[in-house]
Design an enzyme around this catalytic site. Structure first.
Site, PDB file in Angstrom:
ATOM      1  N   ARG A 174     -21.371 -42.320  -1.087  1.00 57.21           N
ATOM      2  CA  ARG A 174     -21.060 -43.257  -0.143  1.00 57.21           C
ATOM      3  C   ARG A 174     -22.541 -43.341   0.815  1.00 57.21           C
ATOM      4  O   ARG A 174     -22.557 -44.189   1.488  1.00 57.21           O
ATOM      5  CB  ARG A 174     -19.950 -42.901   0.789  1.00 57.21           C
ATOM      6  CG  ARG A 174     -18.539 -43.090   0.140  1.00 57.21           C
ATOM      7  CD  ARG A 174     -17.432 -42.859   1.078  1.00 57.21           C
ATOM      8  NE  ARG A 174     -17.292 -41.568   1.386  1.00 57.21           N
ATOM      9  CZ  ARG A 174     -16.337 -40.952   1.779  1.00 57.21           C
ATOM     10  NH1 ARG A 174     -15.357 -41.601   2.349  1.00 57.21           N
ATOM     11  NH2 ARG A 174     -16.283 -39.624   2.255  1.00 57.21           N
TER      12      ARG A 174
ATOM     13  N   HIS B 234     -16.847 -24.952 -16.809  1.00 56.31           N
ATOM     14  CA  HIS B 234     -18.121 -24.688 -16.979  1.00 56.31           C
ATOM     15  C   HIS B 234     -18.250 -23.122 -17.989  1.00 56.31           C
ATOM     16  O   HIS B 234     -19.188 -23.022 -18.610  1.00 56.31           O
ATOM     17  CB  HIS B 234     -18.938 -24.366 -15.673  1.00 56.31           C
ATOM     18  CG  HIS B 234     -18.533 -23.228 -14.734  1.00 56.31           C
ATOM     19  ND1 HIS B 234     -17.713 -23.254 -14.094  1.00 56.31           N
ATOM     20  CD2 HIS B 234     -19.265 -22.242 -15.083  1.00 56.31           C
ATOM     21  CE1 HIS B 234     -17.684 -22.170 -13.276  1.00 56.31           C
ATOM     22  NE2 HIS B 234     -18.792 -21.425 -13.773  1.00 56.31           N
TER      23      HIS B 234
ATOM     24  N   ASP C 117      -7.796 -22.223  -9.185  1.00 53.70           N
ATOM     25  CA  ASP C 117      -9.149 -22.376  -9.026  1.00 53.70           C
ATOM     26  C   ASP C 117      -9.734 -21.678 -10.316  1.00 53.70           C
ATOM     27  O   ASP C 117     -10.839 -22.042 -10.917  1.00 53.70           O
ATOM     28  CB  ASP C 117      -9.679 -21.880  -7.675  1.00 53.70           C
ATOM     29  CG  ASP C 117     -11.115 -21.976  -7.453  1.00 53.70           C
ATOM     30  OD1 ASP C 117     -11.803 -22.812  -7.926  1.00 53.70           O
ATOM     31  OD2 ASP C 117     -11.853 -20.896  -7.308  1.00 53.70           O
TER      32      ASP C 117
ATOM     33  N   HIS D 274     -10.403 -21.357 -16.179  1.00 56.31           N
ATOM     34  CA  HIS D 274     -11.386 -20.240 -16.724  1.00 56.31           C
ATOM     35  C   HIS D 274     -10.738 -19.228 -17.579  1.00 56.31           C
ATOM     36  O   HIS D 274     -10.951 -18.852 -18.766  1.00 56.31           O
ATOM     37  CB  HIS D 274     -12.435 -19.685 -15.701  1.00 56.31           C
ATOM     38  CG  HIS D 274     -12.867 -20.812 -14.869  1.00 56.31           C
ATOM     39  ND1 HIS D 274     -13.624 -22.009 -15.330  1.00 56.31           N
ATOM     40  CD2 HIS D 274     -13.455 -20.772 -13.809  1.00 56.31           C
ATOM     41  CE1 HIS D 274     -14.151 -22.669 -14.422  1.00 56.31           C
ATOM     42  NE2 HIS D 274     -14.158 -21.899 -13.386  1.00 56.31           N
TER      43      HIS D 274
HETATM   44  C1  BG6 Z   1     -15.618 -22.093  -9.997  1.00 59.45           C
HETATM   45  C2  BG6 Z   1     -14.765 -21.815  -8.866  1.00 59.45           C
HETATM   46  O1  BG6 Z   1     -14.762 -22.878 -10.830  1.00 59.45           O
HETATM   47  O2  BG6 Z   1     -16.123 -20.810 -10.738  1.00 59.45           O
HETATM   48  C3  BG6 Z   1     -15.376 -20.662  -8.003  1.00 59.45           C
HETATM   49  O3  BG6 Z   1     -14.210 -22.920  -8.301  1.00 59.45           O
HETATM   50  C4  BG6 Z   1     -15.898 -19.638  -8.647  1.00 59.45           C
HETATM   51  O4  BG6 Z   1     -14.578 -20.341  -6.838  1.00 59.45           O
HETATM   52  C5  BG6 Z   1     -16.710 -19.885  -9.853  1.00 59.45           C
HETATM   53  O5  BG6 Z   1     -16.652 -18.773  -7.783  1.00 59.45           O
HETATM   54  C6  BG6 Z   1     -17.251 -18.742 -10.698  1.00 59.45           C
HETATM   55  O6  BG6 Z   1     -18.120 -19.204 -11.663  1.00 59.45           O
HETATM   56  P1  BG6 Z   1     -18.868 -18.031 -12.397  1.00 59.45           P
HETATM   57  O7  BG6 Z   1     -19.922 -18.907 -13.429  1.00 59.45           O
HETATM   58  O8  BG6 Z   1     -19.806 -17.785 -11.152  1.00 59.45           O
HETATM   59  O9  BG6 Z   1     -18.227 -16.930 -12.848  1.00 59.45           O
END
Ligand code: BG6
Length: 492
Positions: free
Chosen positions: A46, A177, A234, A239
């Site tokens: 935006r 990720h 989260d 993960h």
């Molecule tokens: C993210 C979360 O997906 O992963 C965060 O939203 C978290 O809260 C992060 O801190 C941790 O990722 P990594 O790669 O640092 O373990």
């Protein structure tokens, strides 16, 4: 695989993720030899930024990461563009800009749309992309969505429906990720490239599996999102659940996207919903000390309501009802403001049925006596210091007296970095796969829904919240009658 000419469109290009992760990853990829020179990035948001301002922000981010100034400046000027969407979301202007860039650089219409946006506006953004016809071009079009995918099962289904109105499942890349981390991918190589472990990977030989993801940081500047979301949404739903599926899945029929994802979904479907009263503990950090620094309670963090009941820690015991895993507890523990940042999977093997080495020389039976027999453990460390340790018992020197022997626990260790040097950033791996069209490391719609299905009962507010001082390992899980082991072994 060479990367074909394309336009990489980042929605939310003025945000932190774009600056910290996406631009650096695209820079690396586009600087590498495998990439066609005709790959361009169009940032959009935006804010009323110009091409020059966008380039300046990107230049600064890349310079901060130590990239050579001249190369960075040249790449930014040649490859980066910005289109303001304005408050009303001017998608006609965006379409015109895309058309102009594609004509100017003679691009075939290959487009990746990356939503680096607050999750609440994924659906409406995709509708606007679709209504503006941006997803229809002469080349490939792909949609990239960051986690979280939905807020619960119902919202995840509704989001998937919206995405599917404009994109086929094959065009959708849902990013978790963790799947881009080399060491997470290495779980597949480790399990299916080594018959020695795979033959022991079952209920006959494994007593329990612990997956722990601890962070020393608190909520930081993200309270607006995190307080609504909580740690279960989260970290666990995505993960940790991905790690669980990779540890527990059956060998796929081929190293191919759908074969792998089919096996992951089967694990989720076989996993029993945890009982909120006996299988789960939630925690929230209080004031404490982390690495010698006094840090505030979660409720005293900026933008967190003083009476927030949001969990910053989750402990969970899951059971997988299939032939391989029936009866083996999978214990997941994850939280913020813990003593250190570490992601580990601890596979604890069954101990010897009888120990011959007890002081006094009399064999003892582990479950029946105060018996020192220690089981073997495989500790897979995903970050930091990626690698693994296999723990086993050896005779302690000079310990043989009166026909007894003292045992000592030692380990065989492998370090990823010692063997291969630093590992690439997860985003670089994932962005390369998006651009080359390899969906293996992305989460499929049915996987997302199966995962929400598992955790939905925990979202109803029935799990009590236990405070824990910042800098500690968080509260213990309720102990089931059959499970006498502590939940702390992964940190030992
Ligand atoms: C993210 C979360 O997906 O992963 C965060 O939203 C978290 O809260 C992060 O801190 C941790 O990722 P990594 O790669 O640092 O373990």
């Amino acid at each position: 695989m060479p990367i074909s000419p394309h336009l990489f469109v980042i929605f939310g290009a003025t945000g932190d993720l774009a600056r910290r992760k996406l631009i650096p990853a695209l820079y690396h990829l586009m600087q590498s030899r495998e990439v066609s020179q005709n790959c361009f990035v169009l940032g959009t948001a935006r804010s009323d930024w110009s091409d020059d301002h966008f380039r300046e922000v990107a230049r600064e981010a890349l310079r901060d990461q130590g990239h050579p100034e001249e190369e960075v400046a040249e790449w930014c000027t040649r490859n980066l563009f910005y289109q303001c969407l304005g408050d009303g979301g001017d998608y006609d202007a965006l379409r015109n800009r895309i058309d102009r860039l594609e004509r100017h650089f003679d691009l075939p219409g290959n487009r990746a749309f990356y939503l680096s946006l607050p999750p609440g506006i994924y659906g409406s953004t995709v509708e606007q992309i679709g209504d503006a016809g941006l997803h229809e071009s002469g080349g490939w079009t792909r949609l990239v969505v960051e986690k979280p995918f939905g807020y619960d099962l119902e919202s995840a289904r509704s989001l998937n429906d919206t995405l599917h109105r404009y994109f086929n499942e094959e065009q959708i890349y849902r990013i978790d990720h963790y799947l881009g981390k080399e060491t997470v991918q290495n779980l597949l190589a480790f399990r299916f490239g080594n018959a020695i472990f795979e033959s022991l990977w079952n209920r006959t030989h494994i007593e329990r599996v612990e997956i722990s993801v601890s962070e020393s940081l608190g909520v930081g500047g993200r309270a607006g999102y995190y307080d609504q979301s909580g740690h279960l949404r989260d970290m666990v739903q995505n993960h940790l659940t991905q790690l669980l599926t990779l540890v527990a899945m059956e060998p796929p029929s081929a190293l191919e996207a759908d074969a792998i994802r089919d096996e992951k979904v089967k694990v989720l479907r076989a996993t029993r919903q945890p009982d909120p009263d006996t299988d789960v503990v939630f925690g929230q950090y209080e004031k404490g000390s982390v690495n010698g620094e006094v840090v505030p309670a979660y409720r005293d963090e900026d933008d967190v309501p003083a009476n927030s009941d949001t969990e910053t820690f989750v402990g969970l015991r899951l059971g997988i009802a299939n032939w391989r895993w029936q009866g083996v507890p999978f214990v997941l523990r994850t939280g913020k403001r813990m003593p250190k940042k570490q992601t580990q999977i601890c596979v604890r093997f069954q101990g010897a049925p009888v120990s011959l080495f007890q002081t006094g020389g009399q064999p003892c039976i582990p479950q029946e006596a105060d018996c020192e027999a220690r089981p073997n453990e495989l500790i897979i460390t995903l970050q930091p210091d990626e690698g693994f340790d296999l723990r086993f018992q050896v005779k302690a020197p000079r310990s043989s007296t009166n026909g007894t022997m003292d045992l000592d626990t030692q380990q065989l260790s492998f370090s990823y970095e010692d063997a291969f040097g630093p590992t690439p950033d997860a985003y670089e791996t994932l962005l390369r796969d998006i651009i080359t069209g390899d969906p293996t490391l992305f989460v499929r719609a049915d996987e997302v829904e199966a995962s929400w299905q598992l955790y939905d009962p925990l979202l109803e507010g029935r799990v009590p919240l236990h405070p824990y001082p910042a800098g500690t390992w968080g509260p213990d899980l309720p102990q089931p009658a059959t499970d006498s082991l502590t939940t702390e072994t992964a940190h030992s």
